[in-house]
Design a protein around this motif. Structure first.
Motif, PDB file in Angstrom:
ATOM      1  N   GLU A   1      21.355  19.160  58.782  1.00 22.17           N
ATOM      2  CA  GLU A   1      20.285  19.858  58.065  1.00 22.17           C
ATOM      3  C   GLU A   1      20.853  20.778  56.990  1.00 22.17           C
ATOM      4  N   GLY A   2      22.178  20.801  56.853  1.00 19.00           N
ATOM      5  CA  GLY A   2      22.803  21.579  55.797  1.00 19.00           C
ATOM      6  C   GLY A   2      23.506  22.853  56.232  1.00 19.00           C
ATOM      7  N   ASP A   3      23.573  23.115  57.526  1.00 18.83           N
ATOM      8  CA  ASP A   3      24.223  24.330  58.016  1.00 18.83           C
ATOM      9  C   ASP A   3      25.740  24.124  58.072  1.00 18.83           C
ATOM     10  N   GLU A   4      26.438  24.654  57.087  1.00 20.76           N
ATOM     11  CA  GLU A   4      27.898  24.476  56.997  1.00 20.76           C
ATOM     12  C   GLU A   4      28.632  25.173  58.138  1.00 20.76           C
ATOM     13  N   LYS A   5      28.110  26.296  58.622  1.00 22.41           N
ATOM     14  CA  LYS A   5      28.756  27.005  59.728  1.00 22.41           C
ATOM     15  C   LYS A   5      28.777  26.128  60.986  1.00 22.41           C
ATOM     16  N   SER A   6      27.715  25.401  61.221  1.00 22.41           N
ATOM     17  CA  SER A   6      27.669  24.505  62.384  1.00 22.41           C
ATOM     18  C   SER A   6      28.733  23.425  62.283  1.00 22.41           C
ATOM     19  N   LYS A   7      28.960  22.922  61.079  1.00 21.14           N
ATOM     20  CA  LYS A   7      29.994  21.905  60.878  1.00 21.14           C
ATOM     21  C   LYS A   7      31.373  22.488  61.181  1.00 21.14           C
ATOM     22  N   ARG A   8      31.625  23.712  60.729  1.00 24.31           N
ATOM     23  CA  ARG A   8      32.923  24.353  60.995  1.00 24.31           C
ATOM     24  C   ARG A   8      33.128  24.603  62.488  1.00 24.31           C
ATOM     25  N   VAL A   9      32.072  25.040  63.165  1.00 26.60           N
ATOM     26  CA  VAL A   9      32.171  25.283  64.610  1.00 26.60           C
ATOM     27  C   VAL A   9      32.400  23.968  65.343  1.00 26.60           C
ATOM     28  N   PHE A  10      31.709  22.913  64.929  1.00 28.01           N
ATOM     29  CA  PHE A  10      31.916  21.587  65.515  1.00 28.01           C
ATOM     30  C   PHE A  10      33.392  21.200  65.434  1.00 28.01           C
ATOM     31  N   LEU A  11      33.963  21.364  64.243  1.00 26.08           N
ATOM     32  CA  LEU A  11      35.366  20.981  64.047  1.00 26.08           C
ATOM     33  C   LEU A  11      36.308  21.832  64.880  1.00 26.08           C
ATOM     34  N   ARG A  12      35.961  23.082  65.121  1.00 28.69           N
ATOM     35  CA  ARG A  12      36.804  23.947  65.961  1.00 28.69           C
ATOM     36  C   ARG A  12      36.723  23.547  67.432  1.00 28.69           C
ATOM     37  N   LEU A  13      35.581  23.019  67.861  1.00 26.01           N
ATOM     38  CA  LEU A  13      35.411  22.596  69.252  1.00 26.01           C
ATOM     39  C   LEU A  13      35.949  21.189  69.515  1.00 26.01           C
ATOM     40  N   LEU A  14      36.101  20.417  68.476  1.00 29.48           N
ATOM     41  CA  LEU A  14      36.508  19.017  68.610  1.00 29.48           C
ATOM     42  C   LEU A  14      37.778  18.823  69.456  1.00 29.48           C
ATOM     43  N   PRO A  15      38.826  19.633  69.309  1.00 28.92           N
ATOM     44  CA  PRO A  15      40.026  19.421  70.132  1.00 28.92           C
ATOM     45  C   PRO A  15      39.780  19.565  71.641  1.00 28.92           C
ATOM     46  N   LEU A  16      38.728  20.282  72.023  1.00 32.17           N
ATOM     47  CA  LEU A  16      38.428  20.446  73.448  1.00 32.17           C
ATOM     48  C   LEU A  16      37.954  19.140  74.086  1.00 32.17           C
ATOM     49  N   CYS A  17      37.621  18.174  73.270  1.00 35.96           N
ATOM     50  CA  CYS A  17      37.132  16.896  73.788  1.00 35.96           C
ATOM     51  C   CYS A  17      38.258  16.023  74.323  1.00 35.96           C
ATOM     52  N   GLY A  18      39.492  16.445  74.135  1.00 27.54           N
ATOM     53  CA  GLY A  18      40.637  15.647  74.543  1.00 27.54           C
ATOM     54  C   GLY A  18      40.839  15.532  76.042  1.00 27.54           C
ATOM     55  N   TRP A  19      40.143  16.332  76.835  1.00 24.37           N
ATOM     56  CA  TRP A  19      40.367  16.258  78.272  1.00 24.37           C
ATOM     57  C   TRP A  19      39.646  15.084  78.917  1.00 24.37           C
ATOM     58  N   SER A  20      38.773  14.407  78.156  1.00 20.01           N
ATOM     59  CA  SER A  20      38.005  13.292  78.709  1.00 20.01           C
ATOM     60  C   SER A  20      37.881  12.190  77.662  1.00 20.01           C
ATOM     61  N   LEU A  21      38.265  11.002  78.006  1.00 19.44           N
ATOM     62  CA  LEU A  21      38.169   9.877  77.078  1.00 19.44           C
ATOM     63  C   LEU A  21      36.721   9.610  76.686  1.00 19.44           C
ATOM     64  N   GLU A  22      35.832   9.658  77.649  1.00 16.88           N
ATOM     65  CA  GLU A  22      34.411   9.421  77.376  1.00 16.88           C
ATOM     66  C   GLU A  22      33.861  10.480  76.421  1.00 16.88           C
ATOM     67  N   LEU A  23      34.215  11.727  76.663  1.00 19.85           N
ATOM     68  CA  LEU A  23      33.779  12.816  75.783  1.00 19.85           C
ATOM     69  C   LEU A  23      34.371  12.648  74.389  1.00 19.85           C
ATOM     70  N   ALA A  24      35.632  12.247  74.313  1.00 22.51           N
ATOM     71  CA  ALA A  24      36.283  12.048  73.019  1.00 22.51           C
ATOM     72  C   ALA A  24      35.581  10.947  72.217  1.00 22.51           C
ATOM     73  N   TYR A  25      35.220   9.847  72.868  1.00 19.40           N
ATOM     74  CA  TYR A  25      34.501   8.773  72.176  1.00 19.40           C
ATOM     75  C   TYR A  25      33.138   9.257  71.683  1.00 19.40           C
ATOM     76  N   SER A  26      32.438  10.003  72.518  1.00 23.31           N
ATOM     77  CA  SER A  26      31.132  10.531  72.118  1.00 23.31           C
ATOM     78  C   SER A  26      31.275  11.473  70.929  1.00 23.31           C
ATOM     79  N   ALA A  27      32.296  12.321  70.972  1.00 21.75           N
ATOM     80  CA  ALA A  27      32.531  13.261  69.877  1.00 21.75           C
ATOM     81  C   ALA A  27      32.864  12.521  68.588  1.00 21.75           C
ATOM     82  N   CYS A  28      33.580  11.425  68.683  1.00 21.29           N
ATOM     83  CA  CYS A  28      33.896  10.631  67.486  1.00 21.29           C
ATOM     84  C   CYS A  28      32.629  10.045  66.882  1.00 21.29           C
TER      85      CYS A  28
END
Length: 77
Positions: free
Chosen positions: A25-52
Motif C-alpha cells: 500500500e506504499g508504506d516504506e517503513k513496513s518494507k524496511r521492517v520486513f527486510l530486518r525480520l527476514l533473517p529470522l526466517c532461517g530457523w525453519s525451511l517452511e517459514l523461509a519458503y513462505s517468506a520468499c
C-alpha cells in the motif's frame, strides 16, 4: 518445544504478511521492517519458503530471481 517453535513461526509469518500488505500500500517503513525480520526466517525451511513468497510480492520485478535462488540456480544474465 516443537509446539513453541510452531507458534513462533506462525507469529512471525503473520507479522511478515501484515508488513507485506502495508508495504504494498506504499508504506516504506513496513518494507524496511520486513527486510530486518527476514533473517529470522532461517530457523525453519517452511517459514523461509513462505517468506520468499512474500518477498516476491514486495519485489515483483525480482520474482523470477527469487524463484531461481530458491531452486539453487544462478540468476539469468
Amino acid at each position: 518445544m516443537e509446539r513453541e517453535i510452531g507458534a513462533r513461526e506462525q507469529g512471525l509469518l503473520a507479522v511478515l504478511q501484515a508488513l507485506t500488505e502495508r508495504a504494498q500500500e506504499g508504506d516504506e517503513k513496513s518494507k524496511r521492517v520486513f527486510l530486518r525480520l527476514l533473517p529470522l526466517c532461517g530457523w525453519s525451511l517452511e517459514l523461509a519458503y513462505s517468506a520468499c513468497g512474500l518477498l516476491a510480492r514486495l519485489y515483483p520485478h525480482q520474482a523470477e530471481g527469487i524463484a531461481l535462488a530458491i531452486r539453487g540456480m544462478p540468476p539469468a544474465a
